[in-house]
Write a protein that holds these residues in place. Structure first.
Motif, PDB file in Angstrom:
ATOM      1  N   ASP A  53       0.861  -1.060   0.030  1.00  0.00           N
ATOM      2  CA  ASP A  53       0.089  -0.018   0.153  1.00  0.00           C
ATOM      3  C   ASP A  53       0.993   1.272  -0.105  1.00  0.00           C
ATOM      4  N   TYR A  54       0.512   2.310  -0.713  1.00  0.00           N
ATOM      5  CA  TYR A  54       1.233   3.387  -0.803  1.00  0.00           C
ATOM      6  C   TYR A  54       0.202   4.602  -0.729  1.00  0.00           C
ATOM      7  N   GLU A  55       0.602   5.848  -0.392  1.00  0.00           N
ATOM      8  CA  GLU A  55      -0.217   7.028  -0.553  1.00  0.00           C
ATOM      9  C   GLU A  55      -0.422   7.461  -1.808  1.00  0.00           C
ATOM     10  N   SER A  56      -1.659   7.677  -2.230  1.00  0.00           N
ATOM     11  CA  SER A  56      -1.405   8.094  -3.821  1.00  0.00           C
ATOM     12  C   SER A  56      -1.208   9.631  -3.992  1.00  0.00           C
ATOM     13  N   ASP A  57      -1.138  10.534  -2.695  1.00  0.00           N
ATOM     14  CA  ASP A  57      -0.683  11.684  -3.079  1.00  0.00           C
ATOM     15  C   ASP A  57       0.845  11.842  -2.680  1.00  0.00           C
ATOM     16  N   TYR A  58       1.451  10.887  -2.474  1.00  0.00           N
ATOM     17  CA  TYR A  58       2.752  10.921  -2.096  1.00  0.00           C
ATOM     18  C   TYR A  58       3.960  11.555  -3.394  1.00  0.00           C
ATOM     19  N   ASN A  59       4.793  12.380  -3.287  1.00  0.00           N
ATOM     20  CA  ASN A  59       5.498  12.908  -4.051  1.00  0.00           C
ATOM     21  C   ASN A  59       6.818  12.359  -4.064  1.00  0.00           C
ATOM     22  N   TYR A  60       7.048  11.355  -4.851  1.00  0.00           N
ATOM     23  CA  TYR A  60       8.173  10.824  -4.764  1.00  0.00           C
ATOM     24  C   TYR A  60       9.391  11.787  -5.366  1.00  0.00           C
TER      25      TYR A  60
END
Length: 67
Positions: A53-60
């Protein structure tokens, strides 16, 4: 390491010797085991796809910016 007495289909062994340009049956078996292990490890990694799972708004890309 103890010697293994494996019963391997001779035609398969001869084909592998020719295809891989190996010098001995032992080299063929060792190479086959390496390839088998590598493939099984790849399959284990592939089974992880979609399970993290990952946060959809995460800015890699944010971490790549210079400070």
């Amino acid at each position: 390491m103890p010697e293994n007495n494996l019963q391997i289909d001779e035609s398969l062994l001869q084909e592998a010797l020719a295809l891989g340009n190996y010098q001995s049956s032992s080299a063929v078996v060792e190479a086959a085991l390496h390839e088998y292990i590598q493939r099984r490890k790849q399959l284990q990694v592939m089974e992880l796809f979609g399970t993290i799972d990952y946060e959809s708004d995460y800015n890699y890309k944010q971490q790549r910016q210079k400070t």
